[in-house]
Design an enzyme around this catalytic site. Structure first.
Site, mmCIF file in Angstrom:
data_model
loop_
_atom_site.group_PDB
_atom_site.id
_atom_site.type_symbol
_atom_site.label_atom_id
_atom_site.label_comp_id
_atom_site.label_asym_id
_atom_site.label_seq_id
_atom_site.Cartn_x
_atom_site.Cartn_y
_atom_site.Cartn_z
ATOM 1 N N ASP A 26 28.019 12.544 5.888
ATOM 2 C CA ASP A 26 27.651 13.490 4.841
ATOM 3 C C ASP A 26 28.715 13.474 3.760
ATOM 4 O O ASP A 26 29.874 13.137 4.007
ATOM 5 C CB ASP A 26 27.495 14.899 5.402
ATOM 6 C CG ASP A 26 26.605 15.772 4.518
ATOM 7 O OD1 ASP A 26 25.962 15.245 3.582
ATOM 8 O OD2 ASP A 26 26.542 16.995 4.742
ATOM 9 N N GLY A 27 28.292 13.831 2.567
ATOM 10 C CA GLY A 27 29.185 13.960 1.430
ATOM 11 C C GLY A 27 28.944 15.296 0.775
ATOM 12 O O GLY A 27 27.857 15.870 0.883
ATOM 13 N N GLU A 69 28.859 10.577 -0.398
ATOM 14 C CA GLU A 69 27.900 10.142 0.632
ATOM 15 C C GLU A 69 28.191 8.687 1.017
ATOM 16 O O GLU A 69 28.193 8.338 2.197
ATOM 17 C CB GLU A 69 26.460 10.268 0.120
ATOM 18 C CG GLU A 69 26.004 11.674 -0.189
ATOM 19 C CD GLU A 69 25.622 12.508 1.022
ATOM 20 O OE1 GLU A 69 25.704 12.013 2.169
ATOM 21 O OE2 GLU A 69 25.217 13.662 0.822
ATOM 22 N N ASP A 93 21.613 12.262 5.434
ATOM 23 C CA ASP A 93 20.580 13.013 4.718
ATOM 24 C C ASP A 93 20.542 12.638 3.238
ATOM 25 O O ASP A 93 19.830 13.244 2.455
ATOM 26 C CB ASP A 93 20.758 14.523 4.902
ATOM 27 C CG ASP A 93 22.080 15.049 4.360
ATOM 28 O OD1 ASP A 93 22.811 14.323 3.667
ATOM 29 O OD2 ASP A 93 22.391 16.221 4.643
ATOM 30 N N HIS A 147 20.022 19.919 6.515
ATOM 31 C CA HIS A 147 19.901 21.374 6.663
ATOM 32 C C HIS A 147 18.658 21.742 7.473
ATOM 33 O O HIS A 147 17.916 22.658 7.117
ATOM 34 C CB HIS A 147 19.920 22.058 5.301
ATOM 35 C CG HIS A 147 21.088 21.631 4.479
ATOM 36 N ND1 HIS A 147 22.373 22.050 4.744
ATOM 37 C CD2 HIS A 147 21.190 20.765 3.439
ATOM 38 C CE1 HIS A 147 23.203 21.481 3.878
ATOM 39 N NE2 HIS A 147 22.515 20.694 3.081
ATOM 40 N N ASP A 157 27.957 17.955 7.951
ATOM 41 C CA ASP A 157 27.987 18.774 6.741
ATOM 42 C C ASP A 157 29.213 19.691 6.743
ATOM 43 O O ASP A 157 29.925 19.794 5.745
ATOM 44 C CB ASP A 157 26.693 19.593 6.652
ATOM 45 C CG ASP A 157 26.631 20.440 5.403
ATOM 46 O OD1 ASP A 157 26.520 19.865 4.303
ATOM 47 O OD2 ASP A 157 26.695 21.681 5.530
#
Length: 180
Positions: A26-27, A69, A93, A147, A157
């Site tokens: 994740d970023g 990301e 994501d 999410h 995240d």
């Protein structure tokens, strides 16, 4: 971790193979562009049991969400040794990362690192690094809904937010042994 059996509850999603490497990335960037953080959780499974795990995260003062990301994927791939025979699955994501790797990248390479409009792709240095790091590895890039109820995506995240909040460009935490 080490003795937990493979299940949707322990992984957030079923493993594609009982022996493999799963990486959640994740970023984060607030504001975008602005101060950013990236994170990757690399889990090594053998016979459906997690045997090793590493967290890698960091920050950059001025960046974009897309760059973070991609940086998460790059840093995770750096932890996978060249010639690794175990298949790896990068789960993110980020549609930008996943679509870029799976759909756009082959065309850019064919066109000499140019998009359909003749311009160079954004973040081309990171795209080139991803190509180089994947060379010789069995790596699949997969999209996961952000999410949602994916526990590992939520953990990545939170780790990206931790990376954004601290001042170190790169931190590696290894649990359950060395990744080598």
């Amino acid at each position: 971790m080490k003795d937990e059996p493979l299940s949707n509850e322990t992984t957030g999603a079923a493993l594609p193979l009982p022996t493999c490497i799963i990486v959640y990335t994740d970023g984060s960037c607030q504001p975008n562009p602005g101060r950013g953080g990236y994170a990757a959780i690399l889990c090594r499974y053998r016979d459906g049991r997690e045997i090793k795990r590493a967290h890698i995260y960091g920050c950059k003062q001025q960046t974009t969400n897309n760059e973070m990301e991609m940086r998460a994927a790059v840093e995770a791939l750096k932890l996978i040794r060249k010639g690794e025979k175990m298949p790896a699955f990068i789960r993110s994501d980020s549609k930008y990362l996943i679509d870029g790797k799976n759909e756009w990248l082959p065309g850019w390479i064919t066109k000499g690192w140019r998009k359909a409009d003749g311009k160079e792709p954004e973040n081309v240095a990171l795209w080139r690094e991803i190509v180089e790091l994947c060379d010789g590895l069995d790596v699949t890039f997969e999209w996961v809904r952000g999410h949602s109820d994916d526990r590992m995506n939520a953990e990545a995240d939170q780790l990206a937010a931790k990376g954004r909040a601290q001042r170190k460009p790169r931190v590696i935490e290894v649990m359950e042994g060395e990744l080598a």
